[in-house]
Design a protein around this motif. Structure first.
Motif, PDB file in Angstrom:
ATOM      1  N   GLY A  85      19.461   7.488  -5.356  1.00  0.00           N
ATOM      2  CA  GLY A  85      20.403   7.125  -6.402  1.00  0.00           C
ATOM      3  C   GLY A  85      20.202   5.759  -7.023  1.00  0.00           C
ATOM      4  N   TYR A  86      19.208   5.021  -6.581  1.00  0.00           N
ATOM      5  CA  TYR A  86      18.927   3.721  -7.175  1.00  0.00           C
ATOM      6  C   TYR A  86      18.178   3.886  -8.493  1.00  0.00           C
ATOM      7  CZ  TYR A  86      20.129   1.758  -2.609  1.00  0.00           C
ATOM      8  OH  TYR A  86      20.786   1.408  -1.466  1.00  0.00           O
ATOM      9  N   ALA A  87      18.382   2.935  -9.402  1.00  0.00           N
ATOM     10  CA  ALA A  87      17.632   2.903 -10.658  1.00  0.00           C
ATOM     11  C   ALA A  87      16.440   1.979 -10.488  1.00  0.00           C
ATOM     12  CB  ALA A  87      18.529   2.405 -11.793  1.00  0.00           C
ATOM     13  N   ILE A  88      15.293   2.376 -10.991  1.00  0.00           N
ATOM     14  CA  ILE A  88      14.072   1.572 -10.863  1.00  0.00           C
ATOM     15  C   ILE A  88      13.881   0.745 -12.128  1.00  0.00           C
ATOM     16  CG2 ILE A  88      11.604   1.591 -10.371  1.00  0.00           C
ATOM     17  CD1 ILE A  88      13.381   2.762  -8.129  1.00  0.00           C
ATOM     18  N   ASP A  89      13.905  -0.558 -11.972  1.00  0.00           N
ATOM     19  CA  ASP A  89      13.663  -1.463 -13.099  1.00  0.00           C
ATOM     20  C   ASP A  89      12.270  -1.221 -13.669  1.00  0.00           C
ATOM     21  OD1 ASP A  89      14.615  -4.289 -14.354  1.00  0.00           O
ATOM     22  OD2 ASP A  89      12.461  -4.346 -13.964  1.00  0.00           O
ATOM     23  N   ALA A  90      12.141  -1.329 -14.997  1.00  0.00           N
ATOM     24  CA  ALA A  90      10.868  -1.032 -15.658  1.00  0.00           C
ATOM     25  C   ALA A  90       9.727  -1.902 -15.144  1.00  0.00           C
ATOM     26  CB  ALA A  90      11.014  -1.210 -17.168  1.00  0.00           C
ATOM     27  N   ARG A  91      10.022  -3.144 -14.825  1.00  0.00           N
ATOM     28  CA  ARG A  91       8.966  -4.036 -14.351  1.00  0.00           C
ATOM     29  C   ARG A  91       8.443  -3.590 -12.993  1.00  0.00           C
ATOM     30  NH1 ARG A  91      12.767  -9.148 -15.209  1.00  0.00           N
ATOM     31  NH2 ARG A  91      14.175  -7.531 -14.392  1.00  0.00           N
ATOM     32  N   VAL A  92       9.355  -3.160 -12.134  1.00  0.00           N
ATOM     33  CA  VAL A  92       8.957  -2.695 -10.808  1.00  0.00           C
ATOM     34  C   VAL A  92       8.198  -1.373 -10.911  1.00  0.00           C
ATOM     35  CG1 VAL A  92       9.797  -1.921  -8.560  1.00  0.00           C
ATOM     36  CG2 VAL A  92      10.891  -3.859  -9.696  1.00  0.00           C
ATOM     37  N   GLY A  93       8.721  -0.444 -11.715  1.00  0.00           N
ATOM     38  CA  GLY A  93       8.063   0.842 -11.875  1.00  0.00           C
ATOM     39  C   GLY A  93       6.678   0.709 -12.481  1.00  0.00           C
ATOM     40  N   THR A  94       6.530  -0.187 -13.452  1.00  0.00           N
ATOM     41  CA  THR A  94       5.230  -0.392 -14.089  1.00  0.00           C
ATOM     42  C   THR A  94       4.222  -0.979 -13.106  1.00  0.00           C
ATOM     43  OG1 THR A  94       6.281  -0.706 -16.245  1.00  0.00           O
ATOM     44  CG2 THR A  94       4.037  -1.518 -16.002  1.00  0.00           C
ATOM     45  N   LEU A  95       4.690  -1.925 -12.282  1.00  0.00           N
ATOM     46  CA  LEU A  95       3.799  -2.491 -11.260  1.00  0.00           C
ATOM     47  C   LEU A  95       3.297  -1.406 -10.309  1.00  0.00           C
ATOM     48  CD1 LEU A  95       5.710  -5.779 -10.332  1.00  0.00           C
ATOM     49  CD2 LEU A  95       3.368  -5.654 -11.198  1.00  0.00           C
ATOM     50  N   ALA A  96       4.227  -0.570  -9.837  1.00  0.00           N
ATOM     51  CA  ALA A  96       3.861   0.491  -8.892  1.00  0.00           C
ATOM     52  C   ALA A  96       2.920   1.501  -9.534  1.00  0.00           C
ATOM     53  CB  ALA A  96       5.114   1.177  -8.383  1.00  0.00           C
ATOM     54  N   ASP A  98       0.808  -1.220   0.000  1.00  0.00           N
ATOM     55  CA  ASP A  98       0.000   0.000   0.000  1.00  0.00           C
ATOM     56  C   ASP A  98       0.843   1.274   0.000  1.00  0.00           C
ATOM     57  OD1 ASP A  98       0.979  -0.034   2.560  1.00  0.00           O
ATOM     58  OD2 ASP A  98      -0.964   0.056   3.566  1.00  0.00           O
ATOM     59  N   ASN A  99       2.169   1.141   0.085  1.00  0.00           N
ATOM     60  CA  ASN A  99       3.028   2.329   0.077  1.00  0.00           C
ATOM     61  C   ASN A  99       4.179   2.168  -0.923  1.00  0.00           C
ATOM     62  OD1 ASN A  99       3.556   4.947   1.128  1.00  0.00           O
ATOM     63  ND2 ASN A  99       5.219   4.134   2.364  1.00  0.00           N
ATOM     64  N   MET A 100       3.970   1.324  -1.919  1.00  0.00           N
ATOM     65  CA  MET A 100       5.043   0.980  -2.842  1.00  0.00           C
ATOM     66  C   MET A 100       5.542   2.188  -3.636  1.00  0.00           C
ATOM     67  SD  MET A 100       5.074  -2.093  -5.628  1.00  0.00           S
ATOM     68  CE  MET A 100       6.511  -2.408  -6.652  1.00  0.00           C
ATOM     69  N   TRP A 101       4.637   2.996  -4.141  1.00  0.00           N
ATOM     70  CA  TRP A 101       5.021   4.151  -4.951  1.00  0.00           C
ATOM     71  C   TRP A 101       5.918   5.108  -4.162  1.00  0.00           C
ATOM     72  CZ3 TRP A 101       4.571   5.406 -10.026  1.00  0.00           C
ATOM     73  CH2 TRP A 101       4.864   6.728 -10.365  1.00  0.00           C
ATOM     74  N   ASN A 102       5.507   5.432  -2.951  1.00  0.00           N
ATOM     75  CA  ASN A 102       6.280   6.373  -2.130  1.00  0.00           C
ATOM     76  C   ASN A 102       7.653   5.835  -1.776  1.00  0.00           C
ATOM     77  OD1 ASN A 102       4.151   8.215  -2.111  1.00  0.00           O
ATOM     78  ND2 ASN A 102       3.241   7.322  -0.266  1.00  0.00           N
ATOM     79  N   GLU A 103       7.722   4.533  -1.499  1.00  0.00           N
ATOM     80  CA  GLU A 103       9.005   3.929  -1.149  1.00  0.00           C
ATOM     81  C   GLU A 103       9.958   3.925  -2.350  1.00  0.00           C
ATOM     82  OE1 GLU A 103      10.101   2.945   1.769  1.00  0.00           O
ATOM     83  OE2 GLU A 103       8.228   3.505   2.781  1.00  0.00           O
ATOM     84  N   LEU A 104       9.421   3.672  -3.536  1.00  0.00           N
ATOM     85  CA  LEU A 104      10.251   3.687  -4.734  1.00  0.00           C
ATOM     86  C   LEU A 104      10.733   5.101  -5.053  1.00  0.00           C
ATOM     87  CD1 LEU A 104       8.394   1.190  -7.103  1.00  0.00           C
ATOM     88  CD2 LEU A 104      10.520   0.813  -5.850  1.00  0.00           C
ATOM     89  N   GLU A 105       9.889   6.087  -4.799  1.00  0.00           N
ATOM     90  CA  GLU A 105      10.305   7.478  -4.985  1.00  0.00           C
ATOM     91  C   GLU A 105      11.512   7.802  -4.119  1.00  0.00           C
ATOM     92  OE1 GLU A 105       7.024  10.702  -6.413  1.00  0.00           O
ATOM     93  OE2 GLU A 105       6.889  10.051  -4.320  1.00  0.00           O
ATOM     94  N   LYS A 106      11.486   7.350  -2.883  1.00  0.00           N
ATOM     95  CA  LYS A 106      12.599   7.593  -1.964  1.00  0.00           C
ATOM     96  C   LYS A 106      13.875   6.914  -2.471  1.00  0.00           C
ATOM     97  CE  LYS A 106       9.708   7.849   2.202  1.00  0.00           C
ATOM     98  NZ  LYS A 106       9.383   7.169   3.487  1.00  0.00           N
ATOM     99  N   LEU A 107      13.734   5.688  -2.927  1.00  0.00           N
ATOM    100  CA  LEU A 107      14.892   4.942  -3.413  1.00  0.00           C
ATOM    101  C   LEU A 107      15.502   5.605  -4.648  1.00  0.00           C
ATOM    102  CD1 LEU A 107      13.487   1.351  -2.891  1.00  0.00           C
ATOM    103  CD2 LEU A 107      15.537   2.270  -1.787  1.00  0.00           C
ATOM    104  N   GLU A 108      14.649   6.114  -5.530  1.00  0.00           N
ATOM    105  CA  GLU A 108      15.159   6.809  -6.719  1.00  0.00           C
ATOM    106  C   GLU A 108      15.926   8.070  -6.317  1.00  0.00           C
ATOM    107  OE1 GLU A 108      13.461   7.808 -11.113  1.00  0.00           O
ATOM    108  OE2 GLU A 108      12.341   8.672  -9.438  1.00  0.00           O
ATOM    109  N   GLN A 109      15.417   8.782  -5.333  1.00  0.00           N
ATOM    110  CA  GLN A 109      16.088   9.987  -4.852  1.00  0.00           C
ATOM    111  C   GLN A 109      17.437   9.661  -4.208  1.00  0.00           C
ATOM    112  OE1 GLN A 109      13.184  11.791  -2.252  1.00  0.00           O
ATOM    113  NE2 GLN A 109      11.809  12.320  -3.938  1.00  0.00           N
TER     114      GLN A 109
END
Length: 225
Positions: A197-208, A184-195
Motif C-alpha cells: 500500500g505504499y506509494a513509490i516516489d518517482a525518484r526512487v522508482g527511477t533509480l530502481a 542488489d535487491n532494491m527492485w524486489n523490495e520496492l515491489e513488496k512495499l507497493e503491494q
C-alpha cells in the motif's frame, strides 16, 4: 528540535478534507496562465503551478539524497537509505529518498549533507571519484510546474562512530521513518512495499528501474557473440 522518528503504516495518517484554496492564501505555490505560441504559430494557453520557495540566487529548488550506506561488515553489501513519509496530496505514505529545499546561499552538495543529517542523523560525504555525485538539474513534472531537483550521491561510512546511533533532528511537523534496502535487491523490495500500500516516489522508482536496466544491458554486452 523534536524527534518524530515514528514508525507508522499507511493507515496511521489520513486526509480529513479537501477544499479549493483561494489563490491569495497560497504560501508555497502560485497558479499561472501562460500564453504561448506553438510551432505552427498558433497562440495557446497553458495552466501551470509555480513554486515560491526558490532562493533568489539559485537555479535549483531542492535536492534528493541518494545515500549509500557502506558497511564492510554487512553480509548483504551496500544499501540505500530510504524514508517513509505521509504525503497529503496523494493520501498515502510514500517511499522516498531524504530530500529538502536548498537554503539561500547554500550549494546543492552542502544542502544534501545537511538534509541527510537533519532527517536521518547520518553523516555523509560526497565521493570525489563519482562522476555523477552531483547530478543534473531535473524537472519533476515540466508539463505541470517549474519545480526542479538535483539528485546528490552521498556515501555514509558505517565505520564512522557518529553513524553508529544516528539521531534525526526533525521539525515538529515532520514524521519520517528511515530504513534501508540492499542495493542488489532494491527492485524486489520496492515491489513488496507497493503491494503493501505504499506509494513509490518517482525518484526512487527511477533509480530502481535504472539499476535493473543496467543489469540487463550489462549482461547483454558481456554475453559471448
Amino acid at each position: 528540535m523534536a524527534n518524530n522518528n515514528t514508525s507508522y503504516s499507511p493507515a496511521s495518517a489520513k486526509v480529513l478534507s479537501v477544499d479549493t484554496m483561494p489563490t491569495d492564501e497560497a504560501k508555497w505555490i502560485r497558479l499561472n496562465r501562460i500564453k504561448w505560441q506553438d510551432p505552427s504559430g498558433k497562440e495557446r494557453i497553458w495552466e501551470t503551478a509555480e513554486r515560491q520557495t526558490r532562493g533568489k540566487n539559485s537555479t535549483v529548488d531542492a535536492v534528493g539524497v541518494v545515500a549509500i550506506l557502506n558497511d564492510p561488515k554487512s553480509s548483504s553489501g551496500p544499501s540505500m537509505l530510504l524514508q517513509k513519509q505521509f504525503r497529503p496530496p496523494i493520501d498515502k505514505v510514500t517511499i522516498e529518498v531524504p530530500s529538502g529545499l536548498i537554503d539561500e546561499g547554500e550549494s546543492p552538495g552542502d544542502s544534501a549533507v545537511r538534509e541527510l543529517k537533519e532527517e536521518t542523523g547520518y553523516i555523509g560525504t560526497l565521493p570525489k571519484d563519482a562522476k555523477a555525485a552531483e547530478g543534473f538539474v531535473m524537472f519533476n513534472d515540466p508539463g505541470f510546474c517549474n519545480t526542479n531537483t538535483k539528485m546528490i550521491f552521498v556515501e555514509v561510512d558505517m565505520n564512522d562512530p557518529r553513524n553508529q546511533n544516528p539521531q534525526p533532528e526533525l521539525e515538529d511537523s515532520e514524521y519520517i521513518e528511515s530504513f534501508t534496502i540492499p542495493l542488489d535487491n532494491m527492485w524486489n523490495e520496492l515491489e513488496k512495499l507497493e503491494q503493501e500500500g505504499y506509494a513509490i516516489d518517482a525518484r526512487v522508482g527511477t533509480l530502481a528501474q535504472g539499476m535493473e536496466i543496467a543489469k540487463k544491458w550489462k549482461e547483454a554486452m558481456t554475453r559471448p557473440a
